[in-house]
Design an enzyme around this catalytic site. Structure first.
Site, short mmCIF file in Angstrom:
data_model
loop_
_atom_site.label_atom_id
_atom_site.label_comp_id
_atom_site.label_asym_id
_atom_site.label_seq_id
_atom_site.Cartn_x
_atom_site.Cartn_y
_atom_site.Cartn_z
N TYR A 193 0.82 -1.22 0.00
CA TYR A 193 0.00 0.00 0.00
C TYR A 193 0.85 1.26 0.00
CZ TYR A 193 -4.15 -2.75 0.16
OH TYR A 193 -5.14 -3.62 -0.20
N ASN B 13 -15.94 1.24 -21.70
CA ASN B 13 -14.76 0.41 -21.45
C ASN B 13 -14.17 0.02 -22.81
OD1 ASN B 13 -13.06 -1.89 -20.64
ND2 ASN B 13 -14.20 -1.83 -18.73
N CYS C 265 -2.67 5.42 20.60
CA CYS C 265 -2.60 4.25 21.51
C CYS C 265 -1.40 3.36 21.23
CB CYS C 265 -3.90 3.44 21.41
SG CYS C 265 -4.01 2.45 19.90
N HIS D 78 -14.74 1.42 -1.54
CA HIS D 78 -13.64 0.58 -1.03
C HIS D 78 -12.65 1.37 -0.18
CE1 HIS D 78 -14.34 -2.55 -4.50
NE2 HIS D 78 -15.33 -2.47 -3.64
N CYS E 55 -6.58 3.19 13.03
CA CYS E 55 -5.94 2.32 14.01
C CYS E 55 -6.63 0.96 14.04
CB CYS E 55 -6.04 2.98 15.40
SG CYS E 55 -5.18 2.01 16.66
N GLY F 164 -14.93 1.85 -16.68
CA GLY F 164 -13.57 1.44 -16.31
C GLY F 164 -13.50 0.38 -15.23
N THR F 165 -14.47 -0.51 -15.22
CA THR F 165 -14.41 -1.60 -14.23
C THR F 165 -14.71 -2.93 -14.88
OG1 THR F 165 -15.36 -2.47 -12.17
CG2 THR F 165 -16.82 -1.11 -13.51
N SER F 166 -14.02 -3.97 -14.40
CA SER F 166 -14.29 -5.32 -14.90
C SER F 166 -15.62 -5.83 -14.33
CB SER F 166 -13.15 -6.27 -14.52
OG SER F 166 -12.95 -6.25 -13.12
P1 OAD Z 1 -9.99 -4.15 -12.92
O1 OAD Z 1 -8.52 -4.12 -13.08
O2 OAD Z 1 -10.63 -5.43 -12.56
O3 OAD Z 1 -10.68 -3.64 -14.28
C1 OAD Z 1 -10.25 -2.49 -14.92
C2 OAD Z 1 -11.14 -2.26 -16.14
O4 OAD Z 1 -10.78 -1.03 -16.72
C3 OAD Z 1 -11.00 -3.32 -17.22
O5 OAD Z 1 -12.30 -3.76 -17.60
C4 OAD Z 1 -10.33 -2.56 -18.39
O6 OAD Z 1 -10.77 -3.03 -19.67
C5 OAD Z 1 -10.81 -1.16 -18.13
N1 OAD Z 1 -9.96 -0.10 -18.68
C6 OAD Z 1 -8.61 -0.08 -18.88
N2 OAD Z 1 -8.21 1.12 -19.35
C7 OAD Z 1 -9.33 1.88 -19.45
C8 OAD Z 1 -9.58 3.21 -19.88
N3 OAD Z 1 -8.60 4.03 -20.29
N4 OAD Z 1 -10.86 3.66 -19.84
C9 OAD Z 1 -11.86 2.87 -19.43
N5 OAD Z 1 -11.69 1.60 -19.00
C10 OAD Z 1 -10.44 1.11 -19.02
O7 OAD Z 1 -10.36 -2.99 -11.87
P2 OAD Z 1 -11.71 -2.78 -11.06
O8 OAD Z 1 -12.89 -3.21 -11.85
O9 OAD Z 1 -11.69 -1.40 -10.53
O10 OAD Z 1 -10.46 -4.12 -4.92
O11 OAD Z 1 -11.53 -3.79 -9.85
C11 OAD Z 1 -12.53 -3.83 -8.85
C12 OAD Z 1 -11.90 -4.11 -7.52
O12 OAD Z 1 -11.10 -5.28 -7.65
C13 OAD Z 1 -10.93 -3.04 -7.05
O13 OAD Z 1 -11.57 -2.03 -6.30
C14 OAD Z 1 -9.95 -3.81 -6.22
C15 OAD Z 1 -9.81 -5.06 -7.08
O14 OAD Z 1 -9.47 -6.22 -6.46
C16 OAD Z 1 -9.54 -4.17 -3.90
O15 OAD Z 1 -8.40 -3.82 -3.97
C17 OAD Z 1 -10.04 -4.70 -2.62
#
Ligand code: OAD
Length: 289
Positions: free
Chosen positions: A103, A255, A192, A162, A170, A229-231
């Site tokens: 981190y 995406n 503490c 998240h 703490c 931008g999320t999987s």
């Molecule tokens: P991922 O890495 O799973 O997915 C990222 C997504 O972004 C993929 O679908 C890519 O195709 C897409 N992508 C890449 N470049 C892009 C761009 N320029 N514009 C738009 N999309 C783009 O990330 P998350 O979905 O955020 O949790 O993952 C969800 C959670 O899983 C996170 O919060 C994290 C992870 O494990 C924790 O850390 C606890």
């Protein structure tokens, strides 16, 4: 409370769901050619222009154009680190220094990056809906990102599902602080003396109840739900997409790749958020992109 690993409604523990090998490819959205993309962009802009309440769910892809690695895929954070080594409560119990190093490296990275045009377009979207219709509740940005870039860009109603890399808390007392300064491998609580931890949600942990409730409530009454931008495989966040559909909202997936969200229907705008969102904003303002 919503458990990080749980499905939206069921409560079963599930860290993330992989759709690989489930046969979904057959209903995958094909990439749109320029004309089709243009038509889809216009459709989305038209629907958005009529919506009074909009929710966006964002993920790591939105910050990719700022230079931050996403989690999955080539070069992703989970390629170099196993979730169970750095992102679970038991990993932290087993080896807190290893977890903190992971981190702290990400925290150090944050000091080198800036919001990109995608983040800034979200600020404009918020302004557009807040000024035009229902006031502050008109646009809700629920993000899985812990990098704080939506707030840095100027988004106001941001629900950090998240947590945040820019806060520590703490492990024993109620100490909670915002800090973007460099920290040692094992930082301790100034109140503490117990070990501090990043104020992020790890797998198998609960999401902050008030933030989750606000996201679920906004989703239940929205008319348009943007998935950017999320999987969309980590629950309960991804469950918001199904909740939006169940509530009758139009789901728009932005995406460059097909994802589990686009495979489940809705409208897909294939492209980078830093390109698609400004184009969408331009359409909304009445100009051709
Ligand atoms: P991922 O890495 O799973 O997915 C990222 C997504 O972004 C993929 O679908 C890519 O195709 C897409 N992508 C890449 N470049 C892009 C761009 N320029 N514009 C738009 N999309 C783009 O990330 P998350 O979905 O955020 O949790 O993952 C969800 C959670 O899983 C996170 O919060 C994290 C992870 O494990 C924790 O850390 C606890």
């Amino acid at each position: 409370m919503a458990r990080k690993s749980a499905r939206f409604s069921g409560g079963a523990r599930l860290a993330f769901r992989s759709f690989a090998g489930t046969g979904d490819a057959a209903i995958m959205h094909p990439p749109l050619d320029t004309d089709e993309y243009d038509v889809a962009l216009e459709q989305v802009a038209t629907r958005l222009s009529k919506a009074r309440r909009v929710v966006a769910l964002t993920g790591a892809g939105v910050s990719a154009e700022s230079g931050l690695a996403t989690f999955r895929g080539a070069g992703g954070l989970w390629e170099g680190h196993r979730i169970e080594d750095v992102a679970t409560p038991s990993a932290f119990q087993r080896d807190p220094a290893l977890v903190w190093r992971f981190y702290n490296a990400r925290r150090a990275n944050l000091r080198t990056v800036q919001p990109n045009p995608g983040h800034r377009a979200f600020v404009e979207l918020e302004d557009y809906f807040v000024n035009r219709s229902e006031g502050e509740g008109a646009f809700t940005l629920a993000t899985q990102n812990v990098d704080g870039l939506h707030r840095t860009a100027g988004s106001r109603r941001v629900l950090e599902l998240h947590g945040s890399l820019q806060r520590v808390r703490c492990t024993r007392c109620s100490y909670l602080a915002a800090t973007d300064e460099a920290l040692p491998d094992l930082p301790h609580c100034p109140q503490c003396g117990q070990l501090l931890r990043p104020d992020v949600v790890w797998f198998h942990e609960m999401l902050p109840a008030d933030i989750w409730r606000a996201a679920a409530e906004a989703t239940a009454i929205c008319e348009c739900f943007l998935v950017v931008g999320t999987s969309a495989i980590v629950y309960p966040a991804a469950g918001l997409i199904d909740a939006a559909r169940a509530a009758g909202a139009m789901v728009v997936v932005i995406n460059p790749e097909a994802t589990s969200a686009s495979r489940r229907g809705g409208l897909a705008l294939r492209g980078r958020s830093g390109v698609v969102l400004p184009q969408l904003m331009q359409r909304l303002r009445g100009g051709a992109a």
